[in-house]
Design an enzyme around this catalytic site. Structure first.
Site, mmCIF file in Angstrom:
data_model
loop_
_atom_site.group_PDB
_atom_site.id
_atom_site.type_symbol
_atom_site.label_atom_id
_atom_site.label_comp_id
_atom_site.label_asym_id
_atom_site.label_seq_id
_atom_site.Cartn_x
_atom_site.Cartn_y
_atom_site.Cartn_z
ATOM 1 N N SER A 177 0.925 -1.281 -0.144
ATOM 2 C CA SER A 177 0.017 -0.187 -0.021
ATOM 3 C C SER A 177 0.997 1.298 -0.001
ATOM 4 C CB SER A 177 -0.903 0.163 1.332
ATOM 5 O OG SER A 177 -1.789 1.288 1.347
ATOM 6 N N TYR A 190 -2.916 -0.556 9.976
ATOM 7 C CA TYR A 190 -2.910 -0.917 8.660
ATOM 8 C C TYR A 190 -1.568 -0.684 8.075
ATOM 9 C CZ TYR A 190 -4.210 -0.866 3.739
ATOM 10 O OH TYR A 190 -4.333 -1.162 2.370
#
Length: 285
Positions: A177, A190
């Site tokens: 990500s 995350y």
């Protein structure tokens, strides 16, 4: 629509999110995409393949000639839509419901792929979840464990189960990500889990290079998937992707070709790398 609004405001109260109620629908198949048989004769296993990026990758792989198996948690309607999209290109997908954070399930999933297709050539670790918290004090142990269970432990368990069954020439592709590089104050756990994915990708690539197995990653930026309305408040969703140089969120169909490239022989001299599909945010790494 204001200058900074990119999507209609919307929110889903249930995680994982569902693709079916999203508006507009994420685009998971580009009709202008020209397949060239790049994955003919290959078998791919994709986690989170029912929707979003995972579905787009599954469909692109099918269009390139691969047999496709995918894992999803419990999103039956989305999984049915993904199977239909794959079948439209002459491939009957093997869809398996289960939690990738369960090592036993990961072993069973790999076994089922081998029983069905006889071999496994491409592993795409894409399943992910995220939870919005603005203070570290608000992240419970259960949330931290759950985030890492899906985003990293599941990736580790499935790769561990698959590697002994992979042949030289196989490819592993992990979904990282942009937050692993830029950070995110409201997605602390995350972002940390995706940083672990990057380090794992680089390390495993070095470990497996002598066995002829390539390991790479894709680090998407803001992509319109069910993860977004199930994570953020409606007003924040309405501005999703506006802060990128392109001024908009990306679509899953715009990310999928990066996975096709890394899975194919076109990337035969690439391992341990991360491709950034993020609307123009320039990053180091």
């Amino acid at each position: 629509m204001s200058r900074t609004q990119t999507l209609p405001p919307q929110h889903q109260d249930r995680q994982p999110g569902r693709q079916e109620p999203m508006h507009p629908q994420p685009r998971t198949e580009d009709p202008a995409y020209k397949a060239a048989g790049k994955l003919q004769g290959k078998v791919a296993l994709i986690t989170g393949g029912d929707s979003g990026i995972g579905r787009a990758v599954a469909v692109a792989f099918a269009r390139e000639g691969a047999e496709v198996a995918f894992v999803y948690l419990d999103e039956e309607h989305d999984a049915g839509q993904a199977r239909a999209a794959i079948a439209a290109h002459g491939r009957e997908a093997l869809a398996m419901a289960g939690d990738v954070g369960d090592a036993d399930f990961c072993r069973r999933a790999v076994d089922r792929v081998l029983e069905r297709f006889g071999h496994l050539d491409i592993l795409v670790n894409n399943a992910g979840e995220q939870h919005l918290r603005n203070r570290i004090e608000d992240i419970s142990p259960d949330q931290l464990y759950r985030t890492f269970s899906t985003n990293f432990f599941g990736l580790f368990f499935l790769t561990q189960a698959a590697v002994p069954r992979l042949r030289p020439g196989a490819a592993i592709i992990n979904t990282a990500s942009v937050t692993a590089y830029l950070g995110s104050p409201s997605l602390l756990d995350y972002s940390a889990s995706k940083g672990a994915v990057v380090a794992f990708t680089r390390s495993l690539a070095l470990q497996l290079v002598s066995r002829g197995i390539r390991v790479n990653a894709v680090a998407p930026g803001p992509i319109w998937t069910p993860l977004i309305p199930s994570t953020f408040p409606a007003e924040e969703v309405s501005r999703f992707g506006a802060d990128t140089p392109m001024g908009r969120p990306g679509q899953p169909e715009e990310v999928a070709p990066a996975y096709v490239f890394l899975a194919s022989d076109d990337a035969s001299y690439i391992t341990g790398q991360v491709l950034h599909v993020n609307g123009g945010q320039v990053l180091n790494g």
